[in-house]
Design an enzyme around this catalytic site. Structure first.
Site, short mmCIF file in Angstrom:
data_model
loop_
_atom_site.label_atom_id
_atom_site.label_comp_id
_atom_site.label_asym_id
_atom_site.label_seq_id
_atom_site.Cartn_x
_atom_site.Cartn_y
_atom_site.Cartn_z
CB CYS A 56 -0.91 -0.01 1.22
SG CYS A 56 -1.90 1.47 1.44
CB CYS A 59 0.65 1.38 4.31
SG CYS A 59 -1.10 0.92 4.35
#
Length: 279
Positions: A56, A59
Protein backbone atom coordinates in the site's frame (compact mmCIF):
# COMPACT_ATOMS: atom_id res chain seq x y z
CA UNK A 1 52.24 6.19 6.53
CA UNK A 2 50.30 7.85 3.77
CA UNK A 3 49.27 4.48 2.49
CA UNK A 4 48.18 3.44 5.98
CA UNK A 5 46.12 6.61 6.32
CA UNK A 6 44.28 5.87 3.11
CA UNK A 7 43.32 2.46 4.48
CA UNK A 8 42.10 3.85 7.79
CA UNK A 9 39.53 6.19 6.20
CA UNK A 10 37.44 3.39 4.62
CA UNK A 11 37.71 1.33 7.78
CA UNK A 12 36.39 4.19 9.89
CA UNK A 13 33.51 4.75 7.47
CA UNK A 14 32.65 1.05 7.56
CA UNK A 15 32.68 0.98 11.37
CA UNK A 16 30.39 4.02 11.52
CA UNK A 17 27.93 2.41 9.10
CA UNK A 18 27.92 -0.86 11.02
CA UNK A 19 27.31 1.05 14.25
CA UNK A 20 24.46 3.09 12.73
CA UNK A 21 22.58 0.09 11.31
CA UNK A 22 21.80 -1.49 14.72
CA UNK A 23 20.66 1.90 16.03
CA UNK A 24 18.26 2.28 13.10
CA UNK A 25 17.06 -1.25 13.67
CA UNK A 26 16.54 -0.48 17.36
CA UNK A 27 14.38 2.50 16.53
CA UNK A 28 12.06 0.38 14.42
CA UNK A 29 11.59 -2.02 17.34
CA UNK A 30 9.62 0.70 19.18
CA UNK A 31 6.61 -0.33 17.08
CA UNK A 32 5.21 -3.60 18.39
CA UNK A 33 3.95 -6.30 16.04
CA UNK A 34 0.48 -7.68 16.81
CA UNK A 35 -0.60 -11.09 15.47
CA UNK A 36 -3.57 -13.42 15.72
CA UNK A 37 -1.87 -15.14 18.65
CA UNK A 38 -1.08 -12.14 20.89
CA UNK A 39 -3.86 -9.70 19.95
CA UNK A 40 -5.56 -10.12 23.35
CA UNK A 41 -2.79 -7.98 24.85
CA UNK A 42 -4.59 -5.01 23.25
CA UNK A 43 -7.36 -5.38 25.84
CA UNK A 44 -5.11 -4.07 28.63
CA UNK A 45 -3.63 -0.59 28.79
CA UNK A 46 -3.60 2.10 26.11
CA UNK A 47 -2.70 1.32 22.50
CA UNK A 48 -2.47 2.88 19.07
CA UNK A 49 -2.67 0.24 16.33
CA UNK A 50 -2.02 0.67 12.63
CA UNK A 51 -3.38 -1.81 10.08
CA UNK A 52 -1.28 -1.74 6.94
CA UNK A 53 -0.16 -3.74 3.90
CA UNK A 54 3.38 -3.73 2.51
CA UNK A 55 2.14 -3.01 -1.04
CA UNK A 56 0.00 0.00 0.00
CA UNK A 57 1.58 3.37 -1.04
CA UNK A 58 -0.34 5.29 1.64
CA UNK A 59 0.91 2.87 4.27
CA UNK A 60 4.49 3.35 3.08
CA UNK A 61 4.13 7.14 3.35
CA UNK A 62 2.76 6.80 6.88
CA UNK A 63 5.62 4.62 8.18
CA UNK A 64 8.12 7.45 8.97
CA UNK A 65 5.49 9.38 10.96
CA UNK A 66 4.38 6.22 12.76
CA UNK A 67 7.96 5.33 13.65
CA UNK A 68 8.60 8.83 15.02
CA UNK A 69 5.38 8.68 17.03
CA UNK A 70 6.44 5.33 18.50
CA UNK A 71 9.52 6.97 19.97
CA UNK A 72 7.19 9.04 22.18
CA UNK A 73 5.26 6.01 23.34
CA UNK A 74 7.14 5.61 26.60
CA UNK A 75 6.70 9.27 27.55
CA UNK A 76 3.00 9.25 26.67
CA UNK A 77 2.47 5.85 28.34
CA UNK A 78 0.94 4.44 25.18
CA UNK A 79 1.95 1.34 23.25
CA UNK A 80 2.31 1.79 19.49
CA UNK A 81 1.73 -1.30 17.35
CA UNK A 82 1.08 -2.38 13.77
CA UNK A 83 -0.70 -5.26 12.06
CA UNK A 84 0.14 -6.62 8.62
CA UNK A 85 -3.26 -7.56 7.18
CA UNK A 86 -1.66 -9.71 4.48
CA UNK A 87 -0.23 -11.98 7.17
CA UNK A 88 -2.84 -11.62 9.94
CA UNK A 89 -6.09 -12.20 8.07
CA UNK A 90 -7.90 -13.13 11.27
CA UNK A 91 -7.32 -9.67 12.72
CA UNK A 92 -8.36 -8.12 9.42
CA UNK A 93 -11.75 -9.82 9.77
CA UNK A 94 -11.96 -9.19 13.52
CA UNK A 95 -11.65 -5.41 13.01
CA UNK A 96 -13.41 -5.33 9.58
CA UNK A 97 -10.59 -3.48 7.83
CA UNK A 98 -12.00 -1.97 4.63
CA UNK A 99 -9.41 0.79 4.03
CA UNK A 100 -5.64 1.02 4.37
CA UNK A 101 -4.06 2.29 6.46
CA UNK A 102 -6.56 2.08 9.33
CA UNK A 103 -5.70 3.30 12.82
CA UNK A 104 -7.44 2.31 16.06
CA UNK A 105 -7.08 3.61 19.59
CA UNK A 106 -7.69 1.22 22.46
CA UNK A 107 -8.09 2.08 26.13
CA UNK A 108 -8.78 -0.80 28.53
CA UNK A 109 -10.69 -2.83 25.97
CA UNK A 110 -12.61 0.09 24.38
CA UNK A 111 -11.75 0.57 20.71
CA UNK A 112 -12.12 3.82 18.78
CA UNK A 113 -11.44 4.54 15.13
CA UNK A 114 -8.90 7.31 14.58
CA UNK A 115 -9.96 9.57 11.70
CA UNK A 116 -7.75 12.62 12.30
CA UNK A 117 -4.66 13.88 10.45
CA UNK A 118 -1.85 11.38 10.19
CA UNK A 119 1.21 13.22 11.45
CA UNK A 120 3.38 12.65 14.48
CA UNK A 121 2.20 15.89 16.08
CA UNK A 122 -1.48 14.97 15.65
CA UNK A 123 -0.91 11.50 17.08
CA UNK A 124 0.84 13.00 20.12
CA UNK A 125 -1.95 15.52 20.70
CA UNK A 126 -4.57 12.82 20.34
CA UNK A 127 -3.02 10.97 23.28
CA UNK A 128 -1.67 13.82 25.43
CA UNK A 129 -4.79 15.99 25.15
CA UNK A 130 -7.05 12.93 25.45
CA UNK A 131 -8.89 13.82 22.29
CA UNK A 132 -9.98 10.18 22.04
CA UNK A 133 -12.67 10.88 24.64
CA UNK A 134 -14.64 12.85 22.03
CA UNK A 135 -14.73 9.82 19.70
CA UNK A 136 -17.57 7.33 20.14
CA UNK A 137 -16.25 3.84 20.92
CA UNK A 138 -17.05 0.84 18.80
CA UNK A 139 -20.22 -0.96 19.89
CA UNK A 140 -19.75 -4.06 22.02
CA UNK A 141 -21.59 -6.05 19.33
CA UNK A 142 -18.85 -5.18 16.84
CA UNK A 143 -15.94 -5.21 19.25
CA UNK A 144 -13.01 -7.48 18.32
CA UNK A 145 -13.68 -9.75 21.29
CA UNK A 146 -17.41 -10.23 20.56
CA UNK A 147 -18.88 -13.49 19.29
CA UNK A 148 -19.84 -11.85 15.98
CA UNK A 149 -16.33 -10.60 15.23
CA UNK A 150 -14.79 -13.88 16.38
CA UNK A 151 -16.97 -15.67 13.85
CA UNK A 152 -15.98 -13.15 11.20
CA UNK A 153 -12.31 -13.76 11.99
CA UNK A 154 -12.83 -17.51 11.59
CA UNK A 155 -14.48 -16.95 8.20
CA UNK A 156 -11.58 -14.84 7.01
CA UNK A 157 -9.10 -17.48 8.13
CA UNK A 158 -11.15 -20.19 6.42
CA UNK A 159 -11.17 -18.24 3.16
CA UNK A 160 -7.38 -18.00 3.26
CA UNK A 161 -7.15 -21.73 4.00
CA UNK A 162 -9.39 -22.53 1.02
CA UNK A 163 -7.34 -20.31 -1.28
CA UNK A 164 -4.08 -21.87 -0.07
CA UNK A 165 -5.47 -25.39 -0.45
CA UNK A 166 -6.70 -24.64 -3.98
CA UNK A 167 -3.26 -23.34 -4.94
CA UNK A 168 -1.67 -26.46 -3.46
CA UNK A 169 -4.01 -28.80 -5.35
CA UNK A 170 -3.53 -27.05 -8.70
CA UNK A 171 0.17 -26.10 -8.66
CA UNK A 172 1.80 -28.68 -6.40
CA UNK A 173 -0.33 -31.79 -7.00
CA UNK A 174 -1.24 -30.98 -10.63
CA UNK A 175 -4.98 -31.47 -10.13
CA UNK A 176 -7.15 -29.57 -12.68
CA UNK A 177 -9.03 -26.55 -11.41
CA UNK A 178 -12.42 -28.28 -11.86
CA UNK A 179 -11.09 -31.23 -9.83
CA UNK A 180 -10.20 -28.88 -6.99
CA UNK A 181 -13.69 -27.38 -7.15
CA UNK A 182 -15.21 -30.87 -6.93
CA UNK A 183 -13.13 -31.61 -3.84
CA UNK A 184 -14.39 -28.46 -2.13
CA UNK A 185 -17.99 -29.16 -3.22
CA UNK A 186 -17.84 -32.68 -1.78
CA UNK A 187 -16.30 -31.35 1.44
CA UNK A 188 -19.05 -28.71 1.70
CA UNK A 189 -21.86 -31.27 1.25
CA UNK A 190 -20.26 -33.68 3.72
CA UNK A 191 -19.73 -30.98 6.34
CA UNK A 192 -23.35 -29.85 5.88
CA UNK A 193 -24.65 -33.38 6.48
CA UNK A 194 -22.49 -33.82 9.56
CA UNK A 195 -23.59 -30.44 10.91
CA UNK A 196 -27.25 -31.33 10.30
CA UNK A 197 -26.89 -34.63 12.15
CA UNK A 198 -25.18 -32.88 15.01
CA UNK A 199 -27.94 -30.27 15.26
CA UNK A 200 -30.61 -32.99 15.24
CA UNK A 201 -28.76 -34.85 17.98
CA UNK A 202 -28.48 -31.71 20.10
CA UNK A 203 -32.16 -30.83 19.54
CA UNK A 204 -33.21 -34.35 20.50
CA UNK A 205 -31.15 -34.15 23.69
CA UNK A 206 -32.51 -30.80 24.85
CA UNK A 207 -36.03 -31.05 23.39
CA UNK A 208 -36.99 -34.75 23.20
CA UNK A 209 -40.06 -35.54 21.11
CA UNK A 210 -43.18 -36.66 23.07
CA UNK A 211 -44.23 -40.06 21.82
CA UNK A 212 -47.96 -40.86 22.26
CA UNK A 213 -48.64 -44.11 24.01
CA UNK A 214 -51.15 -46.48 22.30
CA UNK A 215 -54.53 -46.71 24.03
CA UNK A 216 -55.24 -50.08 25.70
CA UNK A 217 -58.58 -51.90 25.63
CA UNK A 218 -59.12 -51.13 29.29
CA UNK A 219 -58.75 -47.41 28.66
CA UNK A 220 -61.23 -47.63 25.76
CA UNK A 221 -63.88 -49.40 27.84
CA UNK A 222 -63.54 -47.16 30.88
CA UNK A 223 -62.88 -43.56 29.97
CA UNK A 224 -61.16 -41.43 32.56
CA UNK A 225 -63.36 -39.50 34.98
CA UNK A 226 -62.04 -36.23 33.55
CA UNK A 227 -63.84 -36.89 30.24
CA UNK A 228 -66.86 -38.84 31.60
CA UNK A 229 -68.60 -35.80 33.07
CA UNK A 230 -68.47 -33.66 29.89
CA UNK A 231 -69.74 -36.63 27.88
CA UNK A 232 -72.67 -37.10 30.23
CA UNK A 233 -73.53 -33.42 29.96
CA UNK A 234 -73.48 -33.60 26.17
CA UNK A 235 -75.72 -36.66 26.18
CA UNK A 236 -78.18 -35.01 28.56
CA UNK A 237 -78.32 -31.90 26.38
CA UNK A 238 -78.94 -34.02 23.30
CA UNK A 239 -81.76 -35.87 25.10
CA UNK A 240 -83.29 -32.57 26.24
CA UNK A 241 -83.17 -31.25 22.67
CA UNK A 242 -84.84 -34.40 21.40
CA UNK A 243 -87.62 -34.10 24.01
CA UNK A 244 -88.21 -30.46 23.06
CA UNK A 245 -88.43 -31.42 19.38
CA UNK A 246 -90.90 -34.25 20.14
CA UNK A 247 -93.07 -31.93 22.25
CA UNK A 248 -93.14 -29.36 19.45
CA UNK A 249 -94.13 -32.05 16.95
CA UNK A 250 -96.98 -33.31 19.16
CA UNK A 251 -98.23 -29.78 19.68
CA UNK A 252 -98.18 -29.19 15.94
CA UNK A 253 -100.07 -32.42 15.34
CA UNK A 254 -102.67 -31.55 17.97
CA UNK A 255 -103.12 -28.08 16.45
CA UNK A 256 -103.51 -29.54 12.98
CA UNK A 257 -106.09 -32.08 14.20
CA UNK A 258 -108.08 -29.32 15.93
CA UNK A 259 -108.05 -27.26 12.75
CA UNK A 260 -109.32 -30.19 10.66
CA UNK A 261 -112.10 -30.96 13.16
CA UNK A 262 -113.26 -27.35 13.25
CA UNK A 263 -113.31 -27.16 9.45
CA UNK A 264 -115.36 -30.37 9.31
CA UNK A 265 -117.90 -28.99 11.77
CA UNK A 266 -118.22 -25.82 9.73
CA UNK A 267 -118.88 -27.78 6.56
CA UNK A 268 -121.60 -29.78 8.30
CA UNK A 269 -123.24 -26.67 9.52
CA UNK A 270 -123.06 -24.94 6.18
CA UNK A 271 -124.35 -27.94 4.20
CA UNK A 272 -128.05 -28.07 5.44
CA UNK A 273 -128.47 -24.33 5.18
CA UNK A 274 -127.56 -24.45 1.52
CA UNK A 275 -130.08 -27.25 0.96
CA UNK A 276 -132.99 -25.21 2.41
CA UNK A 277 -132.05 -22.21 0.35
CA UNK A 278 -132.21 -24.20 -2.84
CA UNK A 279 -135.63 -25.58 -1.98
Amino acid sequence: MAHLGRLLVPLVVLVVLLWAVPRAHGRRSNVRVVTDENWTSLLEGEWMIEFYAPWCPACQNLQPEWESFAEWGEDLEVKVAKVDVTEQTGLSGRFIITALPSIYHCKDGEFRRYLGPRTKKDFINFISEKEWKSVEPVSSWFGPSSVLMTTMSALFQMSVFIRTSHSYFVHDLGIPAWGSYLVFAFATVLSGLLLGLFMIFVADCFCPSKRRKPQTSHSLKKPSPEFSQPLKKVEEEQEADEEDVSEEETENKEGASKDTSQSAIRQRCVGPSLATDKS
